[in-house]
Design an enzyme around this catalytic site. Structure first.
Site, PDB file in Angstrom:
ATOM      1  N   SER A  94      -2.434   1.804   0.470  1.00 22.35           N
ATOM      2  CA  SER A  94      -1.533   1.532   1.100  1.00 22.35           C
ATOM      3  C   SER A  94      -0.337   2.748   1.275  1.00 22.35           C
ATOM      4  CB  SER A  94      -1.098   0.567   1.593  1.00 22.35           C
ATOM      5  OG  SER A  94       0.384   0.296   0.832  1.00 22.35           O
ATOM      6  N   LYS A  95      -0.132   3.321   2.599  1.00 24.58           N
ATOM      7  CA  LYS A  95       1.445   3.897   2.937  1.00 24.58           C
ATOM      8  C   LYS A  95       2.159   3.568   1.900  1.00 24.58           C
ATOM      9  CE  LYS A  95       3.858   6.311   6.608  1.00 24.58           C
ATOM     10  NZ  LYS A  95       5.096   6.055   5.744  1.00 24.58           N
ATOM     11  N   ARG A  96       2.258   2.547   1.310  1.00 22.22           N
ATOM     12  CA  ARG A  96       3.271   1.957   0.873  1.00 22.22           C
ATOM     13  C   ARG A  96       2.977   2.133  -0.482  1.00 22.22           C
ATOM     14  NH1 ARG A  96       3.404  -3.899   1.660  1.00 22.22           N
ATOM     15  NH2 ARG A  96       2.535  -3.577   3.927  1.00 22.22           N
TER      16      ARG A  96
END
Ligand code: GLU
Length: 513
Positions: free
Chosen positions: A261-263
């Protein structure tokens, strides 16, 4: 190959293209080129609620930067256009009617509130053969009533009528035959009168058929839609043109479990987008591979290896090499951990291929950021610096770490090196070194090295200590390229000045100066 290879990359412009989407585009491209086929770019923008301005341009620019060539599609034209789904309403309307006329689909008027009520009344409610008979649709209502409601402008959807009791087979080139029971599928919405647009499922398969797509290569997240797509091909009587499916494995977090994910990128410090993205709504900026100093060839190489290998342990491959070697035989079915450290390493060999003069140009803005005016130096000087240290860097921005001393004098001296290499006798030896350097008839690296080494040996000085003290004085640390290459470039005066300064500033009782 039994038919002409035609593949498509079909993103929805709902935001920046995620790195997983880039890999999908890349595999489509490699497969097409390997088989002498065509690569299409289709923009699937039928979900107006999720449309994000700028996303389409971003996708096109990303593919261009990476060298993923498009033969037909948005921004490129072609015989099967338009390639933007929002411009194909007339086409979809015709196919919706065809399904309705054949009794393979029906019109449903249920409002969101009615659907909500059904969900509350029946646990695990699904709009299907077991429930459609009690809902407000053209199967339960008289034809005149249906017509009246439509004429009145009442909003409706068209649903696909799924027959229960069927075993639906999705033939996936990576996963083999995946069979599911049609009973678990719901009567998916294919069209919404509210915006006169089809949903993803209908538009996607109508276009794949009309555009002659031979292979549908997409992310694993689309596998659950595939049985419905197979049934739609059947309903249209298009099974002869059914594409081969390939559902690519997920990209996984570099550590731990689950989808990338972007996180993860924010947490571990790597971009998950090819180019920097400026969110038009929040104004947030997300980092991109391009702006972070990655070369497109390196990103392509690294992405290609996330879920595929060439069948041997070759790791560095150009786009042409990848095209030559690519096939689904060596594609993995298991998710691929996003090995971003490898991405950094991948940049190195590609950077080495670039001419030092070109890298010198890329280095100039970085010099400015550090308060150095590149105009104070000749291009030749900066190019020579780059030539000396580029073998040690993965990114152009790392040049500063490796080469700042060519542009600024040391403002401190590494305390560990002082401890190891600078003894009470060192200042006297350094003063002698200054005299030796002053006396050299030729200060070039080739001419200076031997006389200085001879002077060290003839005095029985410790070679490592003297040379490292010399380096510490000039560089500030015991690192850097060949010492005499450094001094040649800095010049005699600057070299000697730096040694004087070091003698003055390095005081053994205050090792950190
Ligand atoms: N529009 C879908 C997406 O955004 C396409 C999926 C497919 O390739 O069928 O990825």
């Amino acid at each position: 190959m039994d038919r002409e290879v035609r593949v498509r990359f079909a993103p929805s412009p709902t935001g920046p293209l995620h790195i997983g989407g880039v890999r999908t585009a890349l595999y489509n491209y490699l497969f097409a080129r390997h088989n002498g086929g065509k690569m299409l770019l289709r923009i699937e923008d039928t979900d107006s609620n999720r449309f994000v301005p700028g996303a389409e341009d971003y996708i096109i620019e990303s593919l261009k930067w990476l060298g993923i060539g498009i033969d037909e599609g948005v921004g490129h034209g072609g015989e099967n256009g338009p390639y933007r789904q929002s411009e194909r309403r007339d086409i979809y309307r015709k196919y919706v009617k065809q399904l309705l006329d054949a009794g393979r689909a029906y019109i449903a008027f249920d409002t969101p509130e009615e659907l909500e009520a059904a969900r509350t009344a029946t646990p695990n409610f699904q709009y299907d053969a077991s429930t459609r008979g009690s809902m407000r649709n053209s199967l339960t209502m008289p034809a005149e009533e249906v017509k009246r409601l439509i004429d009145n402008g009442e909003k409706y959807v068209v649903r696909f009528k799924i027959e229960p009791g069927r075993a639906v087979v999705v033939d996936d080139l990576l996963r083999g035959k995946v069979t599911i029971k049609s009973d678990i599928l719901d009567d998916k919405v294919l069209y919404k009168s509210a915006d006169d647009l089809p949903t993803y499922h209908l538009a996607n398969i109508v276009d794949d058929h009309l555009m002659g797509i031979s292979h549908v290569i997409r992310g694993e997240e689309w596998l659950p839609s595939a049985p419905l797509h197979v049934l739609l091909y059947e309903a249209f009587d298009w099974t002869d043109s059914m594409p081969h499916f390939v559902h690519l494995p997920l990209l996984l977090k570099p550590d731990g479990k689950g989808k990338l994910s972007k996180r993860d990128g924010d947490r571990l410090g790597f971009p998950v987008f090819p180019l920097e993205w400026h969110d038009p709504i929040s104004g947030n900026i997300s980092s991109g591979y391009r702006e972070s100093g990655y070369l497109p060839e390196a990103v392509v190489n690294f992405l290609a290896l996330l879920g595929w290998n060439p069948g041997d342990d070759t790791e560095i491959m150009s786009m042409d090499d990848l095209i030559e070697k690519f096939s689904f035989d060596h594609c993995s079915r298991a998710g691929a951990k996003f090995a971003y450290e490898k991405g950094k390493w991948c940049n190195h060999p590609y950077l080495q291929e670039i001419d030092a003069a070109k890298i010198a140009e890329m280095f100039k803005p970085i010099l400015r950021e550090h308060g150095v005016n590149p105009e104070d130096y000749s291009d030749e000087y900066i190019t020579k610096v780059v030539g000396m240290v580029k073998g040690r860097i993965n990114f152009v921005k790392d040049l500063w770490d490796q080469a700042s001393f060519f542009f600024t004098r040391p403002d401190s001296y590494d305390p560990k090196a002082i401890k190891k290499r600078w003894s009470p006798e060192t200042p006297a030896i350094m003063n002698e070194l200054i005299s030796q350097l002053e006396a050299l008839p030729d200060f070039s690296s080739a001419a200076a090295e031997q006389p200085i080494l001879d002077w060290i040996t003839s005095n029985s000085y410790h070679m490592g200590n003297v040379m490292n003290a010399f380096r510490l004085a000039v560089v500030g640390e015991c690192k850097g390229p060949h010492m005499f290459d450094i001094t040649e470039l800095l010049g005699r005066e600057e070299t000697i000045n730096r040694i004087h300064t070091a003698i003055e500033r390095i005081k053994l009782d205050e090792p950190t100066v």
